[in-house]
Design a protein around this motif. Structure first.
Motif, PDB file in Angstrom:
ATOM      1  N   VAL A  22       0.854  -1.184   0.000  1.00  0.00           N
ATOM      2  CA  VAL A  22       0.000   0.000   0.000  1.00  0.00           C
ATOM      3  C   VAL A  22       0.889   1.232   0.000  1.00  0.00           C
ATOM      4  CG1 VAL A  22      -1.742   1.268   1.298  1.00  0.00           C
ATOM      5  CG2 VAL A  22      -1.812  -1.220   1.248  1.00  0.00           C
ATOM      6  N   ASN A  23       0.551   2.194  -0.860  1.00  0.00           N
ATOM      7  CA  ASN A  23       1.292   3.445  -0.913  1.00  0.00           C
ATOM      8  C   ASN A  23       0.900   4.294   0.282  1.00  0.00           C
ATOM      9  OD1 ASN A  23       2.433   5.907  -1.418  1.00  0.00           O
ATOM     10  ND2 ASN A  23       1.636   6.108  -3.492  1.00  0.00           N
ATOM     11  N   THR A  24       1.825   4.513   1.162  1.00  0.00           N
ATOM     12  CA  THR A  24       1.559   5.323   2.353  1.00  0.00           C
ATOM     13  C   THR A  24       2.287   6.658   2.264  1.00  0.00           C
ATOM     14  OG1 THR A  24       3.366   4.236   3.499  1.00  0.00           O
ATOM     15  CG2 THR A  24       1.143   3.351   3.840  1.00  0.00           C
ATOM     16  N   SER A  25       2.611   7.092   1.055  1.00  0.00           N
ATOM     17  CA  SER A  25       3.272   8.377   0.875  1.00  0.00           C
ATOM     18  C   SER A  25       2.353   9.488   1.343  1.00  0.00           C
ATOM     19  CB  SER A  25       3.611   8.607  -0.602  1.00  0.00           C
ATOM     20  OG  SER A  25       4.483   7.600  -1.060  1.00  0.00           O
ATOM     21  N   LEU A  26       2.953  10.498   1.922  1.00  0.00           N
ATOM     22  CA  LEU A  26       2.183  11.658   2.364  1.00  0.00           C
ATOM     23  C   LEU A  26       1.688  12.437   1.155  1.00  0.00           C
ATOM     24  CD1 LEU A  26       4.488  12.977   5.248  1.00  0.00           C
ATOM     25  CD2 LEU A  26       2.379  11.643   5.451  1.00  0.00           C
ATOM     26  N   THR A  27       0.485  12.958   1.237  1.00  0.00           N
ATOM     27  CA  THR A  27      -0.074  13.766   0.157  1.00  0.00           C
ATOM     28  C   THR A  27       0.179  15.258   0.371  1.00  0.00           C
ATOM     29  OG1 THR A  27      -2.229  13.822   1.260  1.00  0.00           O
ATOM     30  CG2 THR A  27      -1.861  12.073  -0.392  1.00  0.00           C
ATOM     31  N   VAL A  28       0.710  15.619   1.521  1.00  0.00           N
ATOM     32  CA  VAL A  28       1.124  16.990   1.827  1.00  0.00           C
ATOM     33  C   VAL A  28       2.419  16.924   2.617  1.00  0.00           C
ATOM     34  CG1 VAL A  28      -1.178  18.037   1.851  1.00  0.00           C
ATOM     35  CG2 VAL A  28      -0.270  17.056   3.946  1.00  0.00           C
ATOM     36  N   THR A  29       3.161  18.024   2.609  1.00  0.00           N
ATOM     37  CA  THR A  29       4.404  18.055   3.388  1.00  0.00           C
ATOM     38  C   THR A  29       4.459  19.230   4.362  1.00  0.00           C
ATOM     39  OG1 THR A  29       5.534  19.313   1.657  1.00  0.00           O
ATOM     40  CG2 THR A  29       5.718  16.887   1.576  1.00  0.00           C
ATOM     41  N   ARG A  30       3.548  20.172   4.247  1.00  0.00           N
ATOM     42  CA  ARG A  30       3.546  21.324   5.156  1.00  0.00           C
ATOM     43  C   ARG A  30       3.226  20.866   6.575  1.00  0.00           C
ATOM     44  NH1 ARG A  30      -0.382  25.322   4.170  1.00  0.00           N
ATOM     45  NH2 ARG A  30       0.785  26.477   5.740  1.00  0.00           N
ATOM     46  N   ASP A  31       4.038  21.283   7.525  1.00  0.00           N
ATOM     47  CA  ASP A  31       3.843  20.890   8.918  1.00  0.00           C
ATOM     48  C   ASP A  31       2.443  21.238   9.431  1.00  0.00           C
ATOM     49  OD1 ASP A  31       6.365  19.789   9.151  1.00  0.00           O
ATOM     50  OD2 ASP A  31       7.263  21.609   9.989  1.00  0.00           O
ATOM     51  N   ALA A  32       1.910  22.378   8.996  1.00  0.00           N
ATOM     52  CA  ALA A  32       0.588  22.803   9.460  1.00  0.00           C
ATOM     53  C   ALA A  32      -0.507  21.829   9.046  1.00  0.00           C
ATOM     54  CB  ALA A  32       0.264  24.200   8.927  1.00  0.00           C
ATOM     55  N   LEU A  33      -0.255  21.030   8.030  1.00  0.00           N
ATOM     56  CA  LEU A  33      -1.262  20.102   7.515  1.00  0.00           C
ATOM     57  C   LEU A  33      -1.036  18.671   7.985  1.00  0.00           C
ATOM     58  CD1 LEU A  33      -1.437  21.453   3.849  1.00  0.00           C
ATOM     59  CD2 LEU A  33      -2.827  22.132   5.825  1.00  0.00           C
ATOM     60  N   LEU A  34       0.037  18.447   8.702  1.00  0.00           N
ATOM     61  CA  LEU A  34       0.348  17.110   9.210  1.00  0.00           C
ATOM     62  C   LEU A  34       0.081  17.051  10.706  1.00  0.00           C
ATOM     63  CD1 LEU A  34       3.737  16.598   7.347  1.00  0.00           C
ATOM     64  CD2 LEU A  34       1.553  15.489   6.810  1.00  0.00           C
ATOM     65  N   LYS A  35      -0.453  15.961  11.166  1.00  0.00           N
ATOM     66  CA  LYS A  35      -0.670  15.726  12.593  1.00  0.00           C
ATOM     67  C   LYS A  35       0.107  14.475  12.971  1.00  0.00           C
ATOM     68  CE  LYS A  35      -3.474  19.152  13.013  1.00  0.00           C
ATOM     69  NZ  LYS A  35      -2.879  20.413  13.359  1.00  0.00           N
ATOM     70  N   ASP A  36       1.083  14.655  13.826  1.00  0.00           N
ATOM     71  CA  ASP A  36       1.937  13.549  14.254  1.00  0.00           C
ATOM     72  C   ASP A  36       2.573  12.836  13.060  1.00  0.00           C
ATOM     73  OD1 ASP A  36       1.291  14.054  16.958  1.00  0.00           O
ATOM     74  OD2 ASP A  36      -0.531  12.825  16.777  1.00  0.00           O
ATOM     75  N   GLY A  37       2.956  13.627  12.051  1.00  0.00           N
ATOM     76  CA  GLY A  37       3.627  13.080  10.877  1.00  0.00           C
ATOM     77  C   GLY A  37       2.710  12.388   9.889  1.00  0.00           C
ATOM     78  N   SER A  38       1.410  12.472  10.107  1.00  0.00           N
ATOM     79  CA  SER A  38       0.439  11.795   9.246  1.00  0.00           C
ATOM     80  C   SER A  38      -0.409  12.817   8.485  1.00  0.00           C
ATOM     81  CB  SER A  38      -0.480  10.915  10.098  1.00  0.00           C
ATOM     82  OG  SER A  38      -1.569  10.432   9.329  1.00  0.00           O
ATOM     83  N   ASP A  39      -0.807  12.446   7.271  1.00  0.00           N
ATOM     84  CA  ASP A  39      -1.711  13.302   6.487  1.00  0.00           C
ATOM     85  C   ASP A  39      -3.153  12.804   6.554  1.00  0.00           C
ATOM     86  OD1 ASP A  39      -1.562  11.035   4.912  1.00  0.00           O
ATOM     87  OD2 ASP A  39      -1.265  12.126   3.040  1.00  0.00           O
ATOM     88  N   ALA A  40      -3.457  11.890   7.459  1.00  0.00           N
ATOM     89  CA  ALA A  40      -4.797  11.300   7.548  1.00  0.00           C
ATOM     90  C   ALA A  40      -5.866  12.363   7.809  1.00  0.00           C
ATOM     91  CB  ALA A  40      -4.845  10.225   8.626  1.00  0.00           C
ATOM     92  N   GLN A  41      -5.602  13.274   8.732  1.00  0.00           N
ATOM     93  CA  GLN A  41      -6.585  14.311   9.036  1.00  0.00           C
ATOM     94  C   GLN A  41      -6.773  15.239   7.833  1.00  0.00           C
ATOM     95  OE1 GLN A  41      -5.747  16.555  12.593  1.00  0.00           O
ATOM     96  NE2 GLN A  41      -7.848  17.317  12.732  1.00  0.00           N
TER      97      GLN A  41
END
Length: 186
Positions: A11-30
């Motif tokens: 499964v591709n688990t690459s982040l779809t964003v890289t801006r810290d403001a858009l990541l929660k605990d290193g995840s882009d799930a939210q």
């Protein structure tokens, strides 16, 4: 013990964003949840627009153009380009839809006295009556649509709306450039 996942595709688990403001605990799930919620909201908003239009015998975009003119026309009228810019649509597309509204006797076009190459749009009494009859429906539906918002949240959302449209336009241009697309939006 055998590896049960050996035959499963990775499964591709690459982040779809890289801006810290858009990541929660290193995840882009939210972030992804938010985008999908906005997409679902957009689809429902579009459906409501279609319902409002159908209620007065128009398509959703015709209703949107008509009500935009009604709210922005002032005493002297409103140009096609102003409507197109307000709705983030192309001038030629708005011109075609305006022509249909003129044929339905819902808009009038007259030459702009300041620039005879352009026209000014105004609603007709027929359009004003249709929009007035629609008002109670709009009020009830919009009150339910935005029921979760407090006054403070509404102010924040209002401020973010234009900013998000502007950044979405930039992002669309970037996506078209990066993917080699010619673009086909209105």
């Amino acid at each position: 013990m055998s590896d049960q996942n050996a035959d499963m595709p990775e499964v591709n688990t690459s982040l779809t964003v890289t801006r810290d403001a858009l990541l929660k605990d290193g995840s882009d799930a939210q972030f992804r949840e938010m985008v999908h919620a906005l997409l679902a909201f957009s689809v429902r908003l579009e459906s409501i627009r279609q319902e409002f239009g159908a209620h007065i015998g128009l398509t959703g975009i015709q209703y949107t153009i008509l009500i935009s003119v009604a709210h922005m026309q002032g005493a002297s009228g409103l140009g096609v380009n102003a409507v197109a810019q307000h709705l983030s649509l192309s001038g030629p597309f708005v011109t075609i839809e305006v022509g249909k509204l003129v044929k339905l006797d819902l808009l009038t076009k007259r030459t702009n006295p300041d620039d005879r190459r352009r026209v000014l749009l105004q609603t007709t009494p027929k359009a004003d009556a249709l929009l007035a009859a629609l008002t109670p429906v709009q009020q009830e539906v919009n009150d339910v649509l935005f029921e979760p918002l407090s006054a403070r949240q509404f102010d924040a959302m209002h401020g973010l709306g234009k900013q998000l449209v502007d950044s979405a336009s930039k992002a669309l241009s970037l996506a078209q450039y990066l993917t080699g697309s010619k673009g086909g939006s209105q």
